[in-house]
Design a protein around this motif. Structure first.
Motif, PDB file in Angstrom:
ATOM      1  N   LEU A 889       0.796  -1.230   0.000  1.00  0.00           N
ATOM      2  CA  LEU A 889       0.000   0.000   0.000  1.00  0.00           C
ATOM      3  C   LEU A 889       0.829   1.280   0.000  1.00  0.00           C
ATOM      4  O   LEU A 889       0.265   2.368  -0.088  1.00  0.00           O
ATOM      5  CB  LEU A 889      -0.915   0.007   1.228  1.00  0.00           C
ATOM      6  CG  LEU A 889      -1.866  -1.179   1.400  1.00  0.00           C
ATOM      7  CD1 LEU A 889      -2.585  -1.084   2.747  1.00  0.00           C
ATOM      8  CD2 LEU A 889      -2.869  -1.231   0.259  1.00  0.00           C
ATOM      9  N   LYS A 890       2.160   1.151   0.173  1.00  0.00           N
ATOM     10  CA  LYS A 890       3.095   2.275   0.270  1.00  0.00           C
ATOM     11  C   LYS A 890       3.068   2.964   1.634  1.00  0.00           C
ATOM     12  O   LYS A 890       3.914   3.803   1.921  1.00  0.00           O
ATOM     13  CB  LYS A 890       2.870   3.320  -0.833  1.00  0.00           C
ATOM     14  CG  LYS A 890       3.083   2.771  -2.241  1.00  0.00           C
ATOM     15  CD  LYS A 890       2.840   3.822  -3.296  1.00  0.00           C
ATOM     16  CE  LYS A 890       3.949   4.869  -3.324  1.00  0.00           C
ATOM     17  NZ  LYS A 890       3.785   5.811  -4.449  1.00  0.00           N
ATOM     18  N   CYS A 891       2.093   2.643   2.494  1.00  0.00           N
ATOM     19  CA  CYS A 891       2.025   3.297   3.792  1.00  0.00           C
ATOM     20  C   CYS A 891       3.299   3.009   4.589  1.00  0.00           C
ATOM     21  O   CYS A 891       3.835   1.904   4.557  1.00  0.00           O
ATOM     22  CB  CYS A 891       0.791   2.846   4.577  1.00  0.00           C
ATOM     23  SG  CYS A 891       0.588   1.064   4.718  1.00  0.00           S
ATOM     24  N   GLY A 892       3.796   4.025   5.285  1.00  0.00           N
ATOM     25  CA  GLY A 892       4.993   3.875   6.101  1.00  0.00           C
ATOM     26  C   GLY A 892       6.296   3.951   5.343  1.00  0.00           C
ATOM     27  O   GLY A 892       7.369   3.840   5.946  1.00  0.00           O
ATOM     28  N   THR A 893       6.246   4.182   4.029  1.00  0.00           N
ATOM     29  CA  THR A 893       7.481   4.142   3.239  1.00  0.00           C
ATOM     30  C   THR A 893       8.061   5.520   2.950  1.00  0.00           C
ATOM     31  O   THR A 893       9.119   5.616   2.329  1.00  0.00           O
ATOM     32  CB  THR A 893       7.243   3.430   1.896  1.00  0.00           C
ATOM     33  OG1 THR A 893       6.240   4.147   1.146  1.00  0.00           O
ATOM     34  CG2 THR A 893       6.787   1.998   2.117  1.00  0.00           C
ATOM     35  N   ASN A 894       7.368   6.579   3.374  1.00  0.00           N
ATOM     36  CA  ASN A 894       7.907   7.919   3.119  1.00  0.00           C
ATOM     37  C   ASN A 894       8.476   8.510   4.399  1.00  0.00           C
ATOM     38  O   ASN A 894       9.640   8.312   4.724  1.00  0.00           O
ATOM     39  CB  ASN A 894       6.837   8.821   2.515  1.00  0.00           C
ATOM     40  CG  ASN A 894       7.395  10.174   2.126  1.00  0.00           C
ATOM     41  OD1 ASN A 894       8.507  10.281   1.629  1.00  0.00           O
ATOM     42  ND2 ASN A 894       6.634  11.232   2.369  1.00  0.00           N
ATOM     43  N   CYS A 895       7.645   9.176   5.186  1.00  0.00           N
ATOM     44  CA  CYS A 895       8.162   9.815   6.401  1.00  0.00           C
ATOM     45  C   CYS A 895       8.285   8.830   7.557  1.00  0.00           C
ATOM     46  O   CYS A 895       9.030   9.059   8.502  1.00  0.00           O
ATOM     47  CB  CYS A 895       7.283  10.994   6.800  1.00  0.00           C
ATOM     48  SG  CYS A 895       5.781  10.533   7.683  1.00  0.00           S
ATOM     49  N   GLY A 896       7.532   7.724   7.512  1.00  0.00           N
ATOM     50  CA  GLY A 896       7.629   6.707   8.555  1.00  0.00           C
ATOM     51  C   GLY A 896       6.854   6.998   9.822  1.00  0.00           C
ATOM     52  O   GLY A 896       6.856   6.194  10.759  1.00  0.00           O
ATOM     53  N   SER A 897       6.156   8.155   9.883  1.00  0.00           N
ATOM     54  CA  SER A 897       5.477   8.524  11.124  1.00  0.00           C
ATOM     55  C   SER A 897       4.359   7.570  11.499  1.00  0.00           C
ATOM     56  O   SER A 897       3.981   7.477  12.665  1.00  0.00           O
ATOM     57  CB  SER A 897       4.909   9.955  11.006  1.00  0.00           C
ATOM     58  OG  SER A 897       5.932  10.891  10.826  1.00  0.00           O
ATOM     59  N   CYS A 898       3.804   6.867  10.520  1.00  0.00           N
ATOM     60  CA  CYS A 898       2.673   5.976  10.802  1.00  0.00           C
ATOM     61  C   CYS A 898       3.107   4.547  11.098  1.00  0.00           C
ATOM     62  O   CYS A 898       2.263   3.677  11.352  1.00  0.00           O
ATOM     63  CB  CYS A 898       1.687   5.983   9.632  1.00  0.00           C
ATOM     64  SG  CYS A 898       2.372   5.320   8.095  1.00  0.00           S
ATOM     65  N   LYS A 899       4.398   4.250  11.061  1.00  0.00           N
ATOM     66  CA  LYS A 899       4.847   2.857  11.190  1.00  0.00           C
ATOM     67  C   LYS A 899       4.471   2.241  12.533  1.00  0.00           C
ATOM     68  O   LYS A 899       4.106   1.069  12.601  1.00  0.00           O
ATOM     69  CB  LYS A 899       6.354   2.789  10.958  1.00  0.00           C
ATOM     70  CG  LYS A 899       6.735   3.034   9.507  1.00  0.00           C
ATOM     71  CD  LYS A 899       8.229   3.217   9.326  1.00  0.00           C
ATOM     72  CE  LYS A 899       8.982   1.917   9.454  1.00  0.00           C
ATOM     73  NZ  LYS A 899      10.411   2.095   9.113  1.00  0.00           N
ATOM     74  N   SER A 900       4.539   3.047  13.602  1.00  0.00           N
ATOM     75  CA  SER A 900       4.154   2.509  14.906  1.00  0.00           C
ATOM     76  C   SER A 900       2.673   2.144  14.930  1.00  0.00           C
ATOM     77  O   SER A 900       2.277   1.118  15.487  1.00  0.00           O
ATOM     78  CB  SER A 900       4.464   3.530  15.995  1.00  0.00           C
ATOM     79  OG  SER A 900       5.844   3.775  16.082  1.00  0.00           O
TER      80      SER A 900
END
Length: 932
Positions: A889-900
């Motif tokens: 989905l690409k989520c978490g692959t840019n700034c990483g703020s949502c990885k947690s």
């Protein structure tokens, strides 16, 4: 390369300028990330020949971030619009020219000083200022007006850390660098949700742990936060008990061969007294007071004790306390005792909250210090500064710190205040007192880049200042690294740089000699020269090697860490590597410490502890980050988080509205928040974010709930521990109004008793609650919004709604029900983009039921607009790691703020699956318990 010239190509024989690249610095947190901006001009710009920022990315060669940016930094172009900017000076709410405004400020300040003395005026400045702005403000107040009444909003975030460093080391000297977060064996994060507040640093920690799985991360925070996802151990201590926790660690080190006796003997003083004070804190005593499991505490102590290299990084959870200085010194004591200081991967590391809080401290931006880390109470330092400035006077006693300053305004002793680049009505504790003080003040001057905020509403004179992309100067980050924040665009409207405004006022007050700067580099060179004046290694802050920079060298200045002097011309990574400190004896000082409970304690009538803080995608009072839907979509409403058992006991459901009150608060600043049920909270404790104000909510500003309680040494307010009561609030209707052209606040208050405003792609969303009927709301809107010429209403058993057109286009929709219907923003945006709604779209709109294409759910990944439902579907479909979600989905692959948050969602899905038996798990070789 900090800046490149535009390339030029020839088309049909005409020169056509292309793009240039400018390196600058992010204006948000104290990480100090480098940013590369592509600048275009000519045909691409709104005006021929003007400049336009066209692309933005992290600077790959900046040592703070190496190309990484958080979601706030990556959205700077979206939030850098001129919407809501202050374009020209105002006097009493009316447009004025610069000469009139400058004369008003200068004359009134001069008259008050003549009648009542220099201490009757004050500046309240900000970590948003650049170092050069700060320097000129400090010079004007302390060297020419002759008062130390200049304080800063950095008092609210870093002053306890400053005072602790000075007590221990003799100087406000952060000993560590960011590399140490990656090189340590143990990283202890105290009172820090770095995953949300310092996300780029957190990503560096994540990568360090991936490279070195032996790195242990320990999180100490009353809340289980996004940061806890990375931790090997989380200690959910009772708020305010940090001194006992680290006194206990000091006692444990002494009892378990954890002391570095050679270091203690050779480089420190006062150890025996500090150890004696800590001996009562046995593991059982600490565990009982901190309300944590004995084994968890012992694991923490053992891990720190046995590590060769340890960093303890701390921020607001430590500092914002009536004992913030003691908490920081308790941490420093443990590093001194174990010799974990002055070498790679070691040290007590205060993570700065604001982009230039440290730069402000360097130039004397606090009321209890002089410029260049010199001391007000030291006559030699006063002479050095006054002689260097050739100023007519020099302040000889501390001025009023932030809380005291507004007290003195309230009493009428400070009669004029100039507030620069900050919004104290929202950020200071005891909001009602701040409002009343400014209403009484003879002259309130505000210089800012925004046209309105809660503080500007109370100002007599408002001065337009430049903002990011226009400001030009330097900032210093948490690791003492100075970076250039370069001016790229021309100042908006009639705005000027803060240092220019200050110089014009100084000249009008008769101080022309000291404020005749024509360029910002002149200020920097003067400041650098002062830092080296009669220094000879006696002061930590020394930029003397930069005092002779040419204009070109200043323009191209690359990031470097102070001190920068003859001995260290390329800067200095770590301090105290030689064991020499800046105390009178040259040795570090242990501080004996006694535990004291927080001042704002709960009672029978006010039984809940309220903690405050930041959320992932917002910054301070949202005047910039609140502009774009991409940053408000993750969390769009002010809320209060509470433990499920507390919610059950009070019969509260998720999304219910609740009123919070404190013993000193009143209806003038009533606080009503949406309930979020969160099992990561401790029972009896609440958390609410601090970003909302009267500009975007009816009842979301929470600082009225905190008293003036502050640390007696640092003056830093206790913004992590208020005592509050809760009272459910019931309304007949809750809902959302989507509208392209936002009505006035007066109209909104007429329609809704409670509301929150947030942007969405086509305009604004107003989330509301009211006892008005849907017919009354529609009548009030029709009466006050004449542009809407066609209104359509609908009613179904579960929801009422209506929509309207303006100039033939669908541009207003309202949905209301007993419980908020939670309409998807993206669906309404899609419909408002249409020239003509299809019959099925209109029917769906009136029913409030979007089609399947708009069922992504609440936004989780702001960078790629990935919603919760989409992510859960991917997890159910087999994505079992954050990396797999990123690939899918690409989520978490840019700034990483949502990885947690992604990690939490995966764990939640796994918990919902049928559990394997313990026998089977053991047979498969999976450990039942994984210890740190």
């Amino acid at each position: 390369m900090p800046i490149s010239e535009p390339t030029v190509t020839s088309i049909n024989g005409l020169a056509k300028p292309q793009a240039s690249l400018v390196s600058t610095t992010c204006p948000y947190c104290g990480v100090g990330c480098g940013i590369d901006v592509v600048v275009k001009q000519g045909e691409q710009a709104e005006k021929p020949g003007s400049l336009q920022l066209s692309q933005l990315s992290g600077s790959s060669d900046h040592p703070a971030n190496f190309g990484r940016l958080c979601v706030k930094g990556s959205k700077l172009l979206e939030t850098n619009s001129n919407v809501g900017r202050l374009a020209n000076p105002k006097i009493m709410g009316k447009n004025a020219d610069w000469p009139s405004a400058i004369n008003k400020v200068a004359t009134t300040f001069s008259d008050i000083i003549a009648k009542h003395g220099p201490d009757a005026v004050a500046f309240y400045v900000s970590g948003q200022l650049l170092t050069e702005d700060y320097y000129v403000a400090n010079k004007l107040m302390k060297g020419y007006i002759g008062s130390a009444n200049i304080d800063t909003n950095s008092r609210l975030c870093m002053s306890s850390a400053v005072a602790a460093y000075k007590r221990a080391f003799g100087a406000d000297a952060v000993p560590c660098c960011y590399e140490d977060l990656e090189l340590c064996d143990v990283l202890v994060l105290v009172g820090s949700n770095a995953a949300w507040t310092h996300p780029v640093l957190f990503q560096r920690i994540e990568r360090a742990k991936q490279r070195n799985p032996e790195l242990k991360v320990i999180s100490i925070d009353p809340r289980i936060t996004a940061t806890s996802e990375l931790a090997d151990l989380h200690l959910a201590i009772k708020p305010g008990t940090d001194v006992a926790l680290f006194n206990g660690l000091l006692a444990y080190l002494a009892a378990n061969n954890g002391l570095d006796q050679n270091y203690i003997t050779q480089f420190t003083q006062g150890f025996e007294q500090a150890l004696s004070q800590s001996q009562q804190w046995t593991i059982s005593n600490v565990a009982e007071l901190c309300d944590i499991e004995t084994q968890e505490l012992k694991t923490f102590y053992q891990t720190f004790c046995q590590a060769d290299k340890a960093v303890t990084a701390y921020t607001m959870g430590v500092n914002q306390s009536t004992r913030g200085v003691d908490k920081a010194n308790a941490i420093i004591n443990c590093h001194l005792a174990s010799g974990k200081l002055g070498r790679e991967g070691c040290g007590p590391f205060s993570l700065t909250g604001q982009p230039n809080a440290m730069g402000g401290r360097e130039v004397g931006g606090l009321a209890n210090m002089l410029a260049s880390h010199m001391d007000l109470d030291n006559p030699i330092h006063r002479d050095i500064v006054q002689n260097y400035w050739q100023s007519p006077t020099i302040a000889n006693k501390a001025g009023f710190k932030a809380v005291d300053l507004f007290d003195e305004i309230n009493k009428g002793k400070v009669k004029a205040v100039w507030i620069m680049a900050t919004n104290p009505v929202v950020s200071m504790p005891n909001r009602d007192k701040i409002i009343n003080a400014l209403k009484k003040c003879e002259l309130v001057v505000v210089s800012d880049c925004v046209a309105s905020n809660d503080t500007i509403e109370l100002a007599h004179v408002v001065l337009p200042a430049t903002g990011w992309s226009e400001k030009d100067g330097t900032v210093t980050n948490s690791e003492r690294r100075i970076s250039r924040q370069r001016g790229i665009l021309e100042p908006y409207g009639e705005s000027k740089h803060d240092w220019q405004i200050l110089c014009e006022v100084a000249n009008a007050m008769g101080f022309a000699q000291g404020f005749n700067y024509s360029q910002v580099d002149e200020i920097f060179r003067e400041y650098a020269g002062l830092s080296g004046a009669q220094n000879n290694g006696q002061r930590d802050l020394d930029l003397s090697a930069l005092a002779t920079l040419t204009v070109q060298q200043y323009q191209r200045l690359s990031p470097l860490q102070w001190p920068v002097n003859q001995q260290n011309p390329q800067g200095t990574k770590r301090l105290f590597t030689d064991g020499r400190f800046y105390t009178q004896s040259g040795k570090a000082q242990f501080i004996p410490l006694t535990y004291h409970a927080p001042e704002q304690l709960t009672t029978v009538d006010y039984p809940f502890v309220l903690n405050s803080g930041r959320i992932r995608d917002q910054w301070h009072t949202m005047t910039r980050t609140g502009k774009t839907a991409e940053l408000t979509s993750h969390i769009s409403k002010p809320y209060v988080a509470m433990h499920p058992q507390d919610a059950t006991r009070l019969s509260l459901q998720e999304g219910a509205l609740i009123k919070l009150s404190a013993s000193h608060s009143n209806e003038q600043s009533a606080v009503v928040l949406m309930v979020t049920i969160d099992d990561k909270q401790r029972k009896g404790e609440l958390f609410a974010p601090m970003h909302w104000s009267a500009m975007n909510s009816s009842h979301g500003a929470i600082t009225s709930l905190f008293t003036d309680a502050n640390d007696k040494i640092s003056g830093q307010p206790e913004l992590k521990h208020a005592a509050v009561a809760l009272e459910p609030v019931n309304f007949n209707l809750q809902g959302e109004l989507f509208i392209k052209h936002l009505p006035s606040m007066t109209v909104l208050r007429q329609c809704f008793e409670f509301f929150v405003i947030s942007p969405f792609a086509q305009g604004h969303k107003v989330s509301f609650a009211t006892n008005n009927s849907i017919a009354a709301i529609k009548y009030d809107l029709q009466l006050n919004l004449p542009r809407y010429d066609e209104w359509v209403s609908a009613l179904n058993p579960h929801q009422e709604s209506f929509n309207a057109r303006s100039d033939g286009n669908f541009s207003l929709a309202l949905f209301a029900a007993k419980q908020s219907p939670g309409i998807d923003d993206s669906w309404i945006s899609h419909l408002m983009e249409q020239v003509e709604l299809k019959p099925e779209e209109l029917n769906a709109l009136l029913a409030g039921v979007p089609d399947a294409a708009f069922s992504a759910g609440p936004l989780v990944c702001s960078c790629f607009k990935v919603g919760k439902n989409t992510i859960n579907e991917a997890i159910a479909g087999g994505c079992s790691s954050v990396e797999e979600l990123g690939l899918s989905l690409k989520c978490g692959t840019n700034c990483g703020s949502c990885k947690s948050e992604l990690s939490q969602m995966i764990k939640q899905h796994q918990l919902m699956q049928p559990k394997k038996s313990k026998t089977l798990v053991a047979e498969q070789g999976i450990p039942l318990v994984q210890l740190a």
